[in-house]
Design a protein around this motif. Structure first.
Motif, PDB file in Angstrom:
ATOM      1  N   SER A  37      55.452  13.680  12.554  1.00  0.00           N
ATOM      2  CA  SER A  37      55.284  15.021  13.124  1.00  0.00           C
ATOM      3  C   SER A  37      56.563  15.847  13.049  1.00  0.00           C
ATOM      4  O   SER A  37      56.505  17.040  12.769  1.00  0.00           O
ATOM      5  CB  SER A  37      54.723  14.978  14.540  1.00  0.00           C
ATOM      6  N   ASN A  74      39.696  18.437  14.650  1.00  0.00           N
ATOM      7  CA  ASN A  74      39.772  17.252  15.495  1.00  0.00           C
ATOM      8  C   ASN A  74      39.446  15.992  14.708  1.00  0.00           C
ATOM      9  O   ASN A  74      39.063  15.005  15.265  1.00  0.00           O
ATOM     10  CB  ASN A  74      38.889  17.359  16.737  1.00  0.00           C
ATOM     11  N   SER A  75      39.609  16.053  13.397  1.00  0.00           N
ATOM     12  CA  SER A  75      39.416  14.842  12.606  1.00  0.00           C
ATOM     13  C   SER A  75      40.735  14.084  12.578  1.00  0.00           C
ATOM     14  O   SER A  75      41.776  14.631  12.886  1.00  0.00           O
ATOM     15  CB  SER A  75      38.988  15.190  11.173  1.00  0.00           C
ATOM     16  N   SER A  76      40.689  12.838  12.197  1.00  0.00           N
ATOM     17  CA  SER A  76      41.922  12.067  12.144  1.00  0.00           C
ATOM     18  C   SER A  76      42.782  12.474  10.946  1.00  0.00           C
ATOM     19  O   SER A  76      43.981  12.329  10.953  1.00  0.00           O
ATOM     20  CB  SER A  76      41.610  10.577  12.089  1.00  0.00           C
ATOM     21  N   TYR A  78      42.826  15.719   9.308  1.00  0.00           N
ATOM     22  CA  TYR A  78      43.370  17.071   9.417  1.00  0.00           C
ATOM     23  C   TYR A  78      43.540  17.428  10.887  1.00  0.00           C
ATOM     24  O   TYR A  78      42.584  17.722  11.570  1.00  0.00           O
ATOM     25  CB  TYR A  78      42.458  18.087   8.725  1.00  0.00           C
ATOM     26  N   THR A  79      44.769  17.393  11.346  1.00  0.00           N
ATOM     27  CA  THR A  79      45.025  17.673  12.760  1.00  0.00           C
ATOM     28  C   THR A  79      45.771  18.986  12.962  1.00  0.00           C
ATOM     29  O   THR A  79      45.854  19.469  14.074  1.00  0.00           O
ATOM     30  CB  THR A  79      45.841  16.534  13.393  1.00  0.00           C
ATOM     31  N   LYS A  80      46.315  19.535  11.884  1.00  0.00           N
ATOM     32  CA  LYS A  80      47.048  20.797  11.977  1.00  0.00           C
ATOM     33  C   LYS A  80      46.464  21.787  10.976  1.00  0.00           C
ATOM     34  O   LYS A  80      46.037  21.407   9.884  1.00  0.00           O
ATOM     35  CB  LYS A  80      48.534  20.594  11.650  1.00  0.00           C
TER      36      LYS A  80
END
Length: 128
Positions: A37, A74-76, A78-80
């Motif tokens: 991150s 909210n998928s694992s 694609y979070t951003k």
């Protein structure tokens, strides 16, 4: 026997995280010193001048979703949301989901091409 290391402290945020949260460098055979991150934030800032604070401000201003389709991620995988920018001026326009960002890129940001696509869909909306 050597004890296996399963976590490390990020040099930027200072948080101890599992090794899976650090990118592995094939050239050195080691994990990067900054977590994924923090690494993403570094890249986003270098490329677009958008830090996490600015990203969160933009996201709030957009209502928490994609500036085009309004979806939230909210998928694992694609979070951003992607930082969308004008390729000519480099100016940041907003945050887009992967699908909307890719679609704009494939259409080369052409309003005429996008309008032609809309007209095509309207002409053919009765086809089953």
């Amino acid at each position: 026997t050597m004890e296996q290391i399963h976590s490390r402290r990020c040099r930027l945020c200072g948080i101890e995280k599992p090794l899976s949260e650090f990118y592995f460098r094939n050239d050195s055979g080691k994990h990067r010193p900054e977590c994924k991150s923090c690494r993403i934030e570094i890249q986003r800032y270098k490329q677009f001048g958008v830090c996490n604070v600015k990203y969160e401000e933009m996201l709030t201003k957009q209502g928490g979703g994609c500036a085009i389709c309004r979806c939230t991620l909210n998928s694992s995988r694609y979070t951003k949301l992607c930082v969308d920018h004008d390729h000519k001026s480099g100016k940041v326009r907003g945050l887009l989901c992967v699908n909307c960002n890719t679609a704009l890129g494939l259409m080369k940001d052409s309003k005429e091409r996008l309008q032609a696509m809309i007209e095509y869909l309207r002409r053919n909306e009765d086809i089953v």
